[in-house]
Enzyme design. Sequence first.
Site, short mmCIF file in Angstrom:
data_model
loop_
_atom_site.label_atom_id
_atom_site.label_comp_id
_atom_site.label_asym_id
_atom_site.label_seq_id
_atom_site.Cartn_x
_atom_site.Cartn_y
_atom_site.Cartn_z
N GLY B 290 0.82 -1.20 0.00
CA GLY B 290 0.00 0.00 0.00
C GLY B 290 0.86 1.26 0.00
O GLY B 290 2.00 1.24 -0.49
N SER B 291 0.32 2.30 0.60
CA SER B 291 0.90 3.64 0.43
C SER B 291 2.35 3.78 0.87
O SER B 291 3.06 4.64 0.35
CB SER B 291 0.07 4.65 1.22
N ILE B 292 2.78 2.99 1.84
CA ILE B 292 4.18 3.19 2.25
C ILE B 292 5.11 2.96 1.07
O ILE B 292 6.23 3.47 1.03
CB ILE B 292 4.61 2.29 3.44
N PHE B 293 4.62 2.25 0.08
CA PHE B 293 5.45 1.96 -1.08
C PHE B 293 5.74 3.19 -1.91
O PHE B 293 6.68 3.24 -2.69
CB PHE B 293 4.76 0.88 -1.93
N LYS B 294 4.91 4.23 -1.72
CA LYS B 294 5.09 5.47 -2.50
C LYS B 294 6.45 6.11 -2.25
O LYS B 294 6.97 6.84 -3.10
CB LYS B 294 3.98 6.47 -2.17
#
Lengths: 378, 655
Positions: B290-294
């Site tokens: 999810g977003s932490i991958f951004k």
Amino acid sequence: MTDRFRFDFSILLITLILAGFGIVMVYSTSAILAADELKDSFYFLKKQALFATGGVFLMALAMRINYHLWQKLAYPILAVSLLLLTLVLVSGTEASGATRWLYVGPLSFQPSELSKLALVVFLSYFLTKKGAKIRTFQFGFLPAILIPGAMILLVIHQPDFGAALFLGIIVMLMLFAAGTRLSYILSMALIAAPVVYYLIVKVPYRLHRIMSYLNPWNDPQGTSFQLVQSLVAFGGGGIFGSGLGQGKQKLFFLPAPHTDFIFSVIGEEIGLIGALIVLGLFLVLCIRGIRVSLDAPDEFGTYLGLGITSLISLQAIINMAVVLGLLPTKGLTLPFISYGGTSLVVSFVSVGILLNISSHALRGAVDRNVGFSGPGRS
Amino acid sequence: MRKKQINWLKFRIFLIFFLFFICFVLILLRALQLQIVERENLQELAARQHQRIIELVPNRGTIFDRNLSVMAESTEIESLYTHPRQVKNVRQASRKIADILGMNPRTIERKLRSQRPFEWLQRKILPAKAEKIRELEIEGINFLKESQRYYPNGWLAANLLGFVGIDPEGLEGLEFQHDRYLNGHPHRVLLGLDAKGREIITELLVVPTDLPSYSVVLTVDLNIQYIVEKALTEAVKKTRARSAMALVMEPQTGRILAMAIRPTFNPNMVRNYNGDVIRNRVITDAFEPGSIFKVFLLAIALEEKVTQKNEIFYGHNGRYQIGKEIIHDHKRFGWLTLEKIIKFSSNIGASQIGLRLGAEKLDRHIRDFGFGARTGINLPGEAKGIVRNPKSLSEVGVANTAFGQGISVTAIQLITALSAIANGGNLMRPYVVDRIIDQSGNVVKSFTPEPRRRCISLETSQEVTRIMKAVVEPGGTGTEAAVPGYLVAGKTGTAQKIDPLLKKYSNENYIGSFMGFVPADDPRLVILVILDEPEKTPYGGVIAAPVFKTIAERSLQYLNVPPTEVTASPRVERSPNYYPRTKRRESFPPDIAVQPDGVMPNLLGLSMRNALGRLGKSNVEVQMSGRGLVVKQKPPPGSRLKEGTVCYLRLRPPS
């Protein structure tokens, strides 16, 4: 009797060597067992030595008794033997599922051992008496197997299947020697075969013994345990063995190391050398015994000599063959060597009788001026 | 006539003798066969039953934390065994023993009647029980001292440590992976035995190999581990997450300082648990980040220079269509700078960056960060995760990947990759074992930090760090992670889980996460917190960030890390209005620094106003056509601008 009593000295010597060696082996095989179960490591040694002493004494006595006395005593001896066999069934002491011993005070007595000698004496008497009639069925063969047959039945009932079978073979051998038609003996064997088969299949442990004989490595921890342990002990000894007293198989691996399987421990501790010496002694004993039989002055002596020689040789052969896995487990001891009072004493007495026959044979040989190579002593 | 008969008798007797003779010869041959031909086989058989090799396992090596505090050690404990044939009164004995052990008497009796020379009755019994049985003085019932594994800290770091079997061989975790060292070489005691299984005193023999076991010193710090475990326990209690994990790594070296998982197990009583709880899920389980991958997308974009830090992206009011799919944001963003895409965690912004990178570049860099491959942490059962083949990736797929969907990663991959950002661009091999020592403390083998590759440049890492700091600053999604006195760089994540029944992203099951490092400009700790299926709010910023804060705050304190000199938070909130409902004018990000004079900025995707703003300081002539966002520009970004250069911008309304 002359003042110079001559007899086959080699037979006496071999007997004493075997018995002496037996005492040593009984101690070697039983010490730990005895210490473990009876808290006296000398227990079996002491008893074996005691019986050997008594046996030697009785042998010396039998040596001096003219063997023709047994001819006259054939029926009484047979009667006593049959009585004892009956008695043991009625009031005998049971040990591991079989009733084989009679107790008289502190002494235990195994009637089936005596019955072997009684049977040989009776058959010698009977065959001598019948002479040529032995070739007939109703006067010769039939009575000759009926009386021993009764004896064998009693032994089977104990139950001591091995001893019964052994007695049967002795009967066959002596009948064969006496000239009974082979067809009778063979048909007898054919009749006996299904009975033997039934007796084996009926009793599980006998069947197991046969199965383990046929395929010992199938279940080394189970039914073949005894045989496998015996082979492991014997083969493990190699040529020189692990040394007297150093064997490990007797340490509860090998069942009955001081009785039925003592030859196995001999192989383990003294190796091939020891096994060959024992085998050789029995072979020489057999040869000398047969010699005595052949040289006996009369037919009774011949039959008696043959019977006694067969008793000892055949029992030794069967015992060794069982230990080496050539025959299924029988429950026969190794004469003179295995622990067992009755067997030892009866064997000594048998040899005593044989020695007496040999003395007559020698006298006859001297009388007939035939050379005899054996040493003679007074 | 008579003479002839006698001769026949003699002949038959000779036949009988001949029969005997044959028998003797057969016995002789058999004896030769057994004692010469088969001798070796039979002797081997004999040796096998006369001797028993007892493997007395030496005390298994200890597992220490990095300060040499014990994490797992072995003590001696007694095991009860029997030589069945020696037991006299089996029934009575089994009843008495069963009473003390609290077992079924029949079980004991069966063992006492066994045909085998040796049977365990019960291994590793309590000393008090052993004493009671000893007092019975039953012949044939004996004790043997065995090694018992003990984990003094209970469930602390249990999934990392693993556990041992009864023998004791390592079955999971470090115990398994380093069994070779820990177990050492067992003492082999050769005992002469009789058939009753008793030792023959005269033949008690040989203790040949006595190679010691080694101990393992971990990189894990028991204190930090404790801080992490405690914080995680509280978080799970509060959020009622179905499971959770937290990792702490030293970014420069790749050393794991703590590794905690919920639910976990007590390795002292491992039989009470099933495999799901025992597994080291930090290593073995991959999930959609999810977003932490951004964060990684940002790094890749900066590394590939497909965007500049001043560029702004349009938030499409929370609905961005790619093909037939619509990408949603949790809020209806308008214009977003790169920083704000991270700060506010905009999927739409990330999608645009991802698409600009393209599948191939995105894939290559994702793999550079170590995703889709094992990190090589040297723990059992490490998963690779799934990075899909870029060739099979649709546009939507690329966009999804950009914000951490359609890709699966392990926690250890995430923290390792984040450490690369924190340490200036080096992807390290994570490790948990620092060294292996012998019993006198001499180092047998030591492990050193191992850089695997440089995955981003120092500049990129610094820029990413700068942007990540904004996440924790007021207005960001991760404000709860802020640690007083220290600068924190971080990123929140709220990932929808795929509903296994519907094969769709679930609206109920989320993974809330936070990862970051502290102090941001000289990172000592990289921390990852993942809460799986929390019951209440799923937002990583709400549930995971405070856990990060707790861990970071206490660990920094424990490590005596001096507070960052924060000069009244110079960058605090220069953008109060980021909500899409605010007017476009107001969404003009004031912090976008205009390109240095003389260089044409990248204006693609910007609104007219933003584009003009960027060009504002340059004395260029601007010509525009259309309305909406810049879709074409001339000259291209990076071109030298001279005074009076004509810039042409073509605008088109966003689809």
